[in-house]
Design a protein around this motif. Structure first.
Motif, PDB file in Angstrom:
ATOM      1  N   ALA A 208      18.228  55.568  59.909  1.00 24.28           N
ATOM      2  CA  ALA A 208      19.341  54.731  60.360  1.00 24.28           C
ATOM      3  C   ALA A 208      20.300  55.512  61.245  1.00 24.28           C
ATOM      4  O   ALA A 208      20.860  54.969  62.204  1.00 24.28           O
ATOM      5  CB  ALA A 208      20.078  54.152  59.150  1.00 24.28           C
ATOM      6  N   MET A 209      20.483  56.795  60.957  1.00 22.28           N
ATOM      7  CA  MET A 209      21.402  57.602  61.754  1.00 22.28           C
ATOM      8  C   MET A 209      20.885  57.835  63.164  1.00 22.28           C
ATOM      9  O   MET A 209      21.660  58.114  64.076  1.00 22.28           O
ATOM     10  CB  MET A 209      21.664  58.937  61.056  1.00 22.28           C
ATOM     11  CG  MET A 209      22.477  58.813  59.773  1.00 22.28           C
ATOM     12  SD  MET A 209      24.018  57.883  59.973  1.00 22.28           S
ATOM     13  CE  MET A 209      24.893  58.898  61.151  1.00 22.28           C
ATOM     14  N   ARG A 210      19.568  57.743  63.363  1.00 21.38           N
ATOM     15  CA  ARG A 210      19.046  57.854  64.720  1.00 21.38           C
ATOM     16  C   ARG A 210      19.521  56.672  65.567  1.00 21.38           C
ATOM     17  O   ARG A 210      19.817  56.809  66.747  1.00 21.38           O
ATOM     18  CB  ARG A 210      17.519  57.903  64.690  1.00 21.38           C
ATOM     19  CG  ARG A 210      16.932  59.062  63.904  1.00 21.38           C
ATOM     20  CD  ARG A 210      17.152  60.435  64.571  1.00 21.38           C
ATOM     21  NE  ARG A 210      18.496  60.945  64.420  1.00 21.38           N
ATOM     22  CZ  ARG A 210      18.963  61.523  63.301  1.00 21.38           C
ATOM     23  NH1 ARG A 210      18.188  61.655  62.251  1.00 21.38           N
ATOM     24  NH2 ARG A 210      20.190  61.982  63.242  1.00 21.38           N
ATOM     25  N   LEU A 211      19.572  55.485  64.940  1.00 17.01           N
ATOM     26  CA  LEU A 211      20.104  54.314  65.641  1.00 17.01           C
ATOM     27  C   LEU A 211      21.587  54.493  65.928  1.00 17.01           C
ATOM     28  O   LEU A 211      22.072  54.123  67.001  1.00 17.01           O
ATOM     29  CB  LEU A 211      19.868  53.062  64.801  1.00 17.01           C
ATOM     30  CG  LEU A 211      20.462  51.754  65.347  1.00 17.01           C
ATOM     31  CD1 LEU A 211      19.870  51.427  66.707  1.00 17.01           C
ATOM     32  CD2 LEU A 211      20.221  50.609  64.371  1.00 17.01           C
ATOM     33  N   VAL A 212      22.307  55.076  64.992  1.00 16.48           N
ATOM     34  CA  VAL A 212      23.735  55.347  65.191  1.00 16.48           C
ATOM     35  C   VAL A 212      23.924  56.301  66.372  1.00 16.48           C
ATOM     36  O   VAL A 212      24.849  56.134  67.177  1.00 16.48           O
ATOM     37  CB  VAL A 212      24.354  55.929  63.908  1.00 16.48           C
ATOM     38  CG1 VAL A 212      25.780  56.411  64.160  1.00 16.48           C
ATOM     39  CG2 VAL A 212      24.350  54.884  62.803  1.00 16.48           C
ATOM     40  N   ASP A 213      23.057  57.301  66.489  1.00 11.80           N
ATOM     41  CA  ASP A 213      23.149  58.241  67.613  1.00 11.80           C
ATOM     42  C   ASP A 213      22.995  57.525  68.946  1.00 11.80           C
ATOM     43  O   ASP A 213      23.678  57.845  69.928  1.00 11.80           O
ATOM     44  CB  ASP A 213      22.079  59.325  67.482  1.00 11.80           C
ATOM     45  CG  ASP A 213      22.347  60.262  66.318  1.00 11.80           C
ATOM     46  OD1 ASP A 213      23.504  60.339  65.881  1.00 11.80           O
ATOM     47  OD2 ASP A 213      21.392  60.911  65.837  1.00 11.80           O
ATOM     48  N   VAL A 214      22.081  56.553  69.000  1.00  8.84           N
ATOM     49  CA  VAL A 214      21.878  55.788  70.236  1.00  8.84           C
ATOM     50  C   VAL A 214      23.127  54.978  70.571  1.00  8.84           C
ATOM     51  O   VAL A 214      23.589  54.955  71.711  1.00  8.84           O
ATOM     52  CB  VAL A 214      20.648  54.862  70.098  1.00  8.84           C
ATOM     53  CG1 VAL A 214      20.535  53.950  71.316  1.00  8.84           C
ATOM     54  CG2 VAL A 214      19.387  55.689  69.937  1.00  8.84           C
ATOM     55  N   LEU A 215      23.711  54.313  69.564  1.00  5.59           N
ATOM     56  CA  LEU A 215      24.915  53.514  69.792  1.00  5.59           C
ATOM     57  C   LEU A 215      26.085  54.388  70.216  1.00  5.59           C
ATOM     58  O   LEU A 215      26.899  53.992  71.063  1.00  5.59           O
ATOM     59  CB  LEU A 215      25.276  52.748  68.521  1.00  5.59           C
ATOM     60  CG  LEU A 215      24.316  51.631  68.099  1.00  5.59           C
ATOM     61  CD1 LEU A 215      24.737  51.041  66.758  1.00  5.59           C
ATOM     62  CD2 LEU A 215      24.242  50.546  69.157  1.00  5.59           C
ATOM     63  N   ALA A 216      26.182  55.603  69.645  1.00  9.27           N
ATOM     64  CA  ALA A 216      27.297  56.500  69.975  1.00  9.27           C
ATOM     65  C   ALA A 216      27.238  56.972  71.416  1.00  9.27           C
ATOM     66  O   ALA A 216      28.259  57.375  71.981  1.00  9.27           O
ATOM     67  CB  ALA A 216      27.292  57.702  69.030  1.00  9.27           C
ATOM     68  N   ALA A 217      26.044  56.927  72.011  1.00 10.26           N
ATOM     69  CA  ALA A 217      25.900  57.392  73.399  1.00 10.26           C
ATOM     70  C   ALA A 217      26.310  56.334  74.417  1.00 10.26           C
ATOM     71  O   ALA A 217      26.441  56.639  75.603  1.00 10.26           O
ATOM     72  CB  ALA A 217      24.451  57.809  73.656  1.00 10.26           C
ATOM     73  N   LEU A 218      26.529  55.086  73.973  1.00 12.34           N
ATOM     74  CA  LEU A 218      26.895  54.019  74.900  1.00 12.34           C
ATOM     75  C   LEU A 218      28.365  54.127  75.283  1.00 12.34           C
ATOM     76  O   LEU A 218      29.204  54.419  74.440  1.00 12.34           O
ATOM     77  CB  LEU A 218      26.623  52.658  74.260  1.00 12.34           C
ATOM     78  CG  LEU A 218      25.161  52.378  73.904  1.00 12.34           C
ATOM     79  CD1 LEU A 218      25.045  51.036  73.180  1.00 12.34           C
ATOM     80  CD2 LEU A 218      24.291  52.380  75.145  1.00 12.34           C
ATOM     81  N   PRO A 219      28.714  53.886  76.551  1.00 11.84           N
ATOM     82  CA  PRO A 219      30.112  54.021  76.999  1.00 11.84           C
ATOM     83  C   PRO A 219      30.987  52.876  76.518  1.00 11.84           C
ATOM     84  O   PRO A 219      30.590  51.705  76.565  1.00 11.84           O
ATOM     85  CB  PRO A 219      29.992  54.028  78.531  1.00 11.84           C
ATOM     86  CG  PRO A 219      28.722  53.288  78.810  1.00 11.84           C
ATOM     87  CD  PRO A 219      27.803  53.567  77.659  1.00 11.84           C
ATOM     88  N   VAL A 220      32.195  53.219  76.062  1.00 12.20           N
ATOM     89  CA  VAL A 220      33.139  52.208  75.577  1.00 12.20           C
ATOM     90  C   VAL A 220      33.586  51.292  76.710  1.00 12.20           C
ATOM     91  O   VAL A 220      33.794  50.087  76.505  1.00 12.20           O
ATOM     92  CB  VAL A 220      34.359  52.894  74.934  1.00 12.20           C
ATOM     93  CG1 VAL A 220      35.381  51.863  74.495  1.00 12.20           C
ATOM     94  CG2 VAL A 220      33.926  53.727  73.743  1.00 12.20           C
ATOM     95  N   VAL A 221      33.712  51.841  77.918  1.00 14.48           N
ATOM     96  CA  VAL A 221      34.168  51.025  79.048  1.00 14.48           C
ATOM     97  C   VAL A 221      33.194  49.883  79.311  1.00 14.48           C
ATOM     98  O   VAL A 221      33.601  48.770  79.656  1.00 14.48           O
ATOM     99  CB  VAL A 221      34.330  51.901  80.306  1.00 14.48           C
ATOM    100  CG1 VAL A 221      34.676  51.050  81.515  1.00 14.48           C
ATOM    101  CG2 VAL A 221      35.408  52.952  80.085  1.00 14.48           C
ATOM    102  N   LEU A 222      31.889  50.152  79.142  1.00 18.62           N
ATOM    103  CA  LEU A 222      30.895  49.091  79.330  1.00 18.62           C
ATOM    104  C   LEU A 222      31.129  47.952  78.338  1.00 18.62           C
ATOM    105  O   LEU A 222      31.095  46.774  78.714  1.00 18.62           O
ATOM    106  CB  LEU A 222      29.488  49.669  79.148  1.00 18.62           C
ATOM    107  CG  LEU A 222      28.338  48.657  79.177  1.00 18.62           C
ATOM    108  CD1 LEU A 222      28.285  47.938  80.517  1.00 18.62           C
ATOM    109  CD2 LEU A 222      27.005  49.351  78.897  1.00 18.62           C
ATOM    110  N   PHE A 223      31.389  48.293  77.078  1.00 19.14           N
ATOM    111  CA  PHE A 223      31.681  47.268  76.092  1.00 19.14           C
ATOM    112  C   PHE A 223      32.997  46.569  76.414  1.00 19.14           C
ATOM    113  O   PHE A 223      33.156  45.382  76.128  1.00 19.14           O
ATOM    114  CB  PHE A 223      31.721  47.883  74.691  1.00 19.14           C
ATOM    115  CG  PHE A 223      30.363  48.066  74.083  1.00 19.14           C
ATOM    116  CD1 PHE A 223      29.832  47.106  73.252  1.00 19.14           C
ATOM    117  CD2 PHE A 223      29.613  49.197  74.364  1.00 19.14           C
ATOM    118  CE1 PHE A 223      28.583  47.266  72.691  1.00 19.14           C
ATOM    119  CE2 PHE A 223      28.358  49.365  73.810  1.00 19.14           C
ATOM    120  CZ  PHE A 223      27.840  48.393  72.971  1.00 19.14           C
TER     121      PHE A 223
END
Length: 247
Positions: A85-100
């Motif tokens: 599950a933490m591997r998925l968290v790592d992917v989400l953490a790499a996404l830019p906040v500005v994009l969201f």
């Protein structure tokens, strides 16, 4: 700073009160920090904007912190499943906040609510990663083995022993996250994705005053310095908590 933000509005003029006789005026007794392009008192708007900017940042960090810590502790307690599950968290953490932020502004419209949702969607991931790593380290300590030998159950070990001992470094991490969240809130508002004029907010104040930077520098400098000083102060406290955790 908190005392000023809570008490000052009672003695300051309204942040949206317009004085056309004092447009872009410099500091004076009537306006200690000067006025903006509409003659609004900069000190009043700085305080009102601080309550909003800091309030959004604190609430966002609290919510994302609680969610992230819960996810991190649960992942540490579930072995291989938690690591996956933490591997998925790592992917989400790499996404830019500005994009969201852009997506939230398009889907929900600009505003404080959209701002918090945009940051919160992935803002919990750093807390989850940090908690997971700290919990793994603490789980290998001798006191955990002693607690298990004395009959402590998994929940008691995780919450009562491991969870309690990861608090100081997590407080330091929360200070770092608050500083980053404050800059993100101000940055998205500067881009027009957060709080909208005429509501006072530090990032929006910088955006409104940038056209008058050379005519009246205080319009941009006052909220900009406030952002830097607030973020720097919280980071300083984060270093103190980090030292507490190290001891």
């Amino acid at each position: 700073m908190g005392f000023v933000l809570l008490v000052a509005p009672a003695v300051l003029p309204a942040p949206d009160e317009v004085d056309f006789g004092a447009l872009l005026a410099g500091p004076s007794l009537a306006h200690p920090l000067g006025t903006d392009q509409l003659g609004r008192d900069l000190l009043s708007r700085l305080v009102a904007g601080g309550r909003l900017t800091i309030g959004i940042s604190v609430l966002t960090v609290l919510v994302t912190g609680v969610v992230g810590v819960a996810v991190g502790l649960a992942a540490a307690a579930t072995g291989a499943l938690g690591r996956a599950a933490m591997r998925l968290v790592d992917v989400l953490a790499a996404l830019p906040v500005v994009l969201f932020g852009l997506l939230a502004a398009v889907a929900l419209g600009p505003g404080a609510g959209s701002l918090m949702i945009a940051i919160g969607l992935i803002g919990w991931t750093p807390f989850a990663r940090q908690t997971f790593l700290l919990a793994l380290v603490e789980s290998g300590r001798e006191y955990v083995g002693a607690a298990v030998a004395l009959g402590a159950g998994p929940v008691r070990v995780l919450v009562g022993h491991v969870g309690r001992n990861v608090v100081p470094p997590l407080l330091a991490h929360a200070c770092v996250r608050f500083a980053g969240t404050l800059l993100t809130v101000s940055g998205l508002s500067f881009l027009g994705l957060g709080v909208q004029p005429p509501t006072a907010e530090w990032g929006a104040m910088v955006a409104e005053g940038r056209e008058y930077l050379f005519a009246a520098p205080q319009v941009v400098l006052v909220p900009s310095v406030a952002v830097v000083l607030t973020a720097g102060t919280v980071l300083w406290w984060g270093r103190r908590w980090d030292r507490v955790g190290a001891r």
